[in-house]
Design a protein around this motif. Sequence first.
Motif, PDB file in Angstrom:
ATOM      1  N   HIS A  16       0.854  -1.189   0.000  1.00  0.00           N
ATOM      2  CA  HIS A  16       0.000   0.000   0.000  1.00  0.00           C
ATOM      3  C   HIS A  16       0.891   1.240   0.000  1.00  0.00           C
ATOM      4  O   HIS A  16       1.897   1.298   0.719  1.00  0.00           O
ATOM      5  N   ARG A  17       0.513   2.211  -0.822  1.00  0.00           N
ATOM      6  CA  ARG A  17       1.333   3.410  -0.983  1.00  0.00           C
ATOM      7  C   ARG A  17       0.486   4.661  -0.777  1.00  0.00           C
ATOM      8  O   ARG A  17      -0.539   4.849  -1.428  1.00  0.00           O
ATOM      9  N   TRP A  18       0.931   5.501   0.146  1.00  0.00           N
ATOM     10  CA  TRP A  18       0.381   6.835   0.310  1.00  0.00           C
ATOM     11  C   TRP A  18       1.398   7.784  -0.318  1.00  0.00           C
ATOM     12  O   TRP A  18       2.462   8.052   0.262  1.00  0.00           O
ATOM     13  N   PRO A  19       1.141   8.303  -1.517  1.00  0.00           N
ATOM     14  CA  PRO A  19       2.154   9.089  -2.228  1.00  0.00           C
ATOM     15  C   PRO A  19       2.411  10.435  -1.565  1.00  0.00           C
ATOM     16  O   PRO A  19       1.527  11.027  -0.924  1.00  0.00           O
ATOM     17  N   ALA A  20       3.621  10.920  -1.772  1.00  0.00           N
ATOM     18  CA  ALA A  20       3.966  12.270  -1.324  1.00  0.00           C
ATOM     19  C   ALA A  20       3.327  13.300  -2.244  1.00  0.00           C
ATOM     20  O   ALA A  20       3.074  13.042  -3.426  1.00  0.00           O
ATOM     21  N   ARG A  21       3.083  14.473  -1.675  1.00  0.00           N
ATOM     22  CA  ARG A  21       2.504  15.556  -2.478  1.00  0.00           C
ATOM     23  C   ARG A  21       3.521  16.142  -3.440  1.00  0.00           C
ATOM     24  O   ARG A  21       3.145  16.638  -4.508  1.00  0.00           O
ATOM     25  N   GLU A  22       4.802  16.144  -3.052  1.00  0.00           N
ATOM     26  CA  GLU A  22       5.835  16.808  -3.838  1.00  0.00           C
ATOM     27  C   GLU A  22       6.850  15.790  -4.362  1.00  0.00           C
ATOM     28  O   GLU A  22       7.220  14.855  -3.652  1.00  0.00           O
ATOM     29  N   PRO A  23       7.324  15.964  -5.591  1.00  0.00           N
ATOM     30  CA  PRO A  23       8.369  15.080  -6.123  1.00  0.00           C
ATOM     31  C   PRO A  23       9.633  15.174  -5.256  1.00  0.00           C
ATOM     32  O   PRO A  23       9.962  16.235  -4.718  1.00  0.00           O
ATOM     33  N   GLY A  24      10.329  14.074  -5.135  1.00  0.00           N
ATOM     34  CA  GLY A  24      11.581  14.075  -4.392  1.00  0.00           C
ATOM     35  C   GLY A  24      11.438  13.925  -2.891  1.00  0.00           C
ATOM     36  O   GLY A  24      12.441  13.944  -2.168  1.00  0.00           O
ATOM     37  N   ALA A  25      10.213  13.785  -2.394  1.00  0.00           N
ATOM     38  CA  ALA A  25      10.020  13.596  -0.955  1.00  0.00           C
ATOM     39  C   ALA A  25      10.598  12.246  -0.539  1.00  0.00           C
ATOM     40  O   ALA A  25      10.687  11.316  -1.339  1.00  0.00           O
ATOM     41  N   PRO A  26      10.986  12.110   0.729  1.00  0.00           N
ATOM     42  CA  PRO A  26      11.571  10.839   1.180  1.00  0.00           C
ATOM     43  C   PRO A  26      10.581   9.684   1.085  1.00  0.00           C
ATOM     44  O   PRO A  26       9.354   9.874   1.154  1.00  0.00           O
ATOM     45  N   VAL A  27      11.130   8.493   0.925  1.00  0.00           N
ATOM     46  CA  VAL A  27      10.359   7.256   1.009  1.00  0.00           C
ATOM     47  C   VAL A  27      10.540   6.669   2.398  1.00  0.00           C
ATOM     48  O   VAL A  27      11.660   6.618   2.922  1.00  0.00           O
ATOM     49  N   VAL A  28       9.449   6.263   3.008  1.00  0.00           N
ATOM     50  CA  VAL A  28       9.473   5.613   4.318  1.00  0.00           C
ATOM     51  C   VAL A  28       8.780   4.262   4.175  1.00  0.00           C
ATOM     52  O   VAL A  28       7.667   4.181   3.635  1.00  0.00           O
ATOM     53  N   LEU A  29       9.424   3.227   4.664  1.00  0.00           N
ATOM     54  CA  LEU A  29       8.891   1.871   4.596  1.00  0.00           C
ATOM     55  C   LEU A  29       8.433   1.467   5.990  1.00  0.00           C
ATOM     56  O   LEU A  29       9.187   1.600   6.957  1.00  0.00           O
ATOM     57  N   THR A  53       6.531   9.655   0.930  1.00  0.00           N
ATOM     58  CA  THR A  53       5.847   8.524   0.302  1.00  0.00           C
ATOM     59  C   THR A  53       5.935   7.356   1.269  1.00  0.00           C
ATOM     60  O   THR A  53       7.034   6.911   1.615  1.00  0.00           O
ATOM     61  N   LEU A  54       4.791   6.903   1.720  1.00  0.00           N
ATOM     62  CA  LEU A  54       4.736   5.847   2.723  1.00  0.00           C
ATOM     63  C   LEU A  54       4.401   4.522   2.036  1.00  0.00           C
ATOM     64  O   LEU A  54       3.387   4.423   1.330  1.00  0.00           O
ATOM     65  N   LEU A  55       5.233   3.526   2.246  1.00  0.00           N
ATOM     66  CA  LEU A  55       5.034   2.195   1.679  1.00  0.00           C
ATOM     67  C   LEU A  55       4.774   1.210   2.799  1.00  0.00           C
ATOM     68  O   LEU A  55       5.585   1.095   3.731  1.00  0.00           O
ATOM     69  N   ASP A  86      13.650  -2.301  -3.893  1.00  0.00           N
ATOM     70  CA  ASP A  86      14.176  -2.478  -5.243  1.00  0.00           C
ATOM     71  C   ASP A  86      13.097  -2.177  -6.286  1.00  0.00           C
ATOM     72  O   ASP A  86      13.375  -1.548  -7.316  1.00  0.00           O
ATOM     73  N   HIS A  87      11.881  -2.610  -6.015  1.00  0.00           N
ATOM     74  CA  HIS A  87      10.782  -2.431  -6.973  1.00  0.00           C
ATOM     75  C   HIS A  87      10.507  -0.955  -7.220  1.00  0.00           C
ATOM     76  O   HIS A  87      10.227  -0.560  -8.377  1.00  0.00           O
ATOM     77  N   VAL A  88      10.560  -0.141  -6.197  1.00  0.00           N
ATOM     78  CA  VAL A  88      10.236   1.281  -6.361  1.00  0.00           C
ATOM     79  C   VAL A  88      11.479   2.125  -6.635  1.00  0.00           C
ATOM     80  O   VAL A  88      11.371   3.338  -6.818  1.00  0.00           O
ATOM     81  N   GLY A  89      12.648   1.497  -6.633  1.00  0.00           N
ATOM     82  CA  GLY A  89      13.876   2.228  -6.910  1.00  0.00           C
ATOM     83  C   GLY A  89      14.342   3.110  -5.773  1.00  0.00           C
ATOM     84  O   GLY A  89      15.035   4.112  -6.003  1.00  0.00           O
ATOM     85  N   ALA A  90      13.987   2.734  -4.545  1.00  0.00           N
ATOM     86  CA  ALA A  90      14.416   3.510  -3.378  1.00  0.00           C
ATOM     87  C   ALA A  90      15.750   2.973  -2.877  1.00  0.00           C
ATOM     88  O   ALA A  90      15.968   1.757  -2.844  1.00  0.00           O
ATOM     89  N   ASP A  91      16.613   3.860  -2.464  1.00  0.00           N
ATOM     90  CA  ASP A  91      17.954   3.462  -2.053  1.00  0.00           C
ATOM     91  C   ASP A  91      18.029   3.211  -0.552  1.00  0.00           C
ATOM     92  O   ASP A  91      17.872   2.087  -0.082  1.00  0.00           O
ATOM     93  N   ARG A  92      18.191   4.277   0.237  1.00  0.00           N
ATOM     94  CA  ARG A  92      18.401   4.153   1.680  1.00  0.00           C
ATOM     95  C   ARG A  92      17.289   4.920   2.378  1.00  0.00           C
ATOM     96  O   ARG A  92      17.165   6.135   2.207  1.00  0.00           O
ATOM     97  N   VAL A  93      16.464   4.237   3.161  1.00  0.00           N
ATOM     98  CA  VAL A  93      15.231   4.839   3.657  1.00  0.00           C
ATOM     99  C   VAL A  93      15.091   4.662   5.163  1.00  0.00           C
ATOM    100  O   VAL A  93      15.770   3.842   5.782  1.00  0.00           O
ATOM    101  N   VAL A  94      14.186   5.436   5.720  1.00  0.00           N
ATOM    102  CA  VAL A  94      13.729   5.217   7.092  1.00  0.00           C
ATOM    103  C   VAL A  94      12.785   4.021   7.091  1.00  0.00           C
ATOM    104  O   VAL A  94      11.903   3.922   6.230  1.00  0.00           O
ATOM    105  N   VAL A  95      12.980   3.113   8.032  1.00  0.00           N
ATOM    106  CA  VAL A  95      12.093   1.968   8.194  1.00  0.00           C
ATOM    107  C   VAL A  95      11.476   2.050   9.589  1.00  0.00           C
ATOM    108  O   VAL A  95      12.183   2.230  10.578  1.00  0.00           O
ATOM    109  N   ALA A  96      10.163   1.943   9.641  1.00  0.00           N
ATOM    110  CA  ALA A  96       9.440   1.955  10.915  1.00  0.00           C
ATOM    111  C   ALA A  96       8.679   0.646  11.050  1.00  0.00           C
ATOM    112  O   ALA A  96       8.119   0.142  10.080  1.00  0.00           O
TER     113      ALA A  96
END
Length: 289
Positions: A16-29, A53-55, A86-96
């Motif tokens: 499930h993905r809650w997209p960010a409003r702005e391009p370039g926002a961090p990805v959080v898993l 962007t929350l995944l 890998d699927h979304v092309g995210a590199d190094r993210v915050v994981v909660a």
Amino acid sequence: MNSFTVEVPGGALEVHRWPAREPGAPVVLVVHGITANGLSWGRVAEHLDGRVTLLAPDLRGRAGSAAVSGSAGIARHADDLIAVLDHVGADRVVVAGHSMGAFVACVAAVRHPSRVRSLVLVDGGVGFPVPDGVDVDAVLAAVLGPAMARLSMTFPDVEAYHAFWRDHPAFAGQWSAAVAAYVEHDLTGEPPALRSSCSLDAVRVDGTAVIRDPETLTAVRRLPVPAVLLWASRGLSNEPQGLYDAGRLAAAGLDPERVTAFEVPDTNHYSILIGDTGARAVAARILAT
């Protein structure tokens, strides 16, 4: 919010993905608890309000990922998280992670340090092993209570399932549209025999790891990245004693340079994630990392 699938060994995870409003926002898993699903993070997503962007994957054996074959296990879940990145092309993210999901987050950081920037552990991640010979099912039933009992129950309709959760002592006063969506996502089958999609076998495997597996239990002491632990003042059934308190955390011997712990007052094990007070605190900590 939208959903997509990610191929992993044994099938496809639903994410499930809650997209960010702005391009370039961090990805959080984010990672859910042992009998939950990714939509348990819905209230946190509301408070994040599109700033990341929350995944939120459904872990194998649960909800939209119930059909993924092969054994579960904390290390397997941790590797599945990397497949999502890998699927979304995210590199190094915050994981909660919440509850068992916090253990998955810790193991992911240890196994894949180049992919995890920091951790937010929500009422989980620090384990207290039980002696050999203790029945795992008995421990899980005692700790999880109604959440575990429902796995062998059927329900005549969706409203009956809502009522089951609204009557749960830890959910009292916490009901919302996001919580309703979360519990409905757990259902499978047809009326009058609706049931939880959560695999009892997966719960047993994962629960055994949380209380016995050395890799899982020691991960929080081997973290290569900083972590914040948010702990609830009350327990899984809203009882006064929570999973953690200052004394238990002191006895756990965590490295204060690596893991910083904060109590979230007036929350229990569930409301720290699904209630307004808890979700607001979790979202604020995610944004601060």
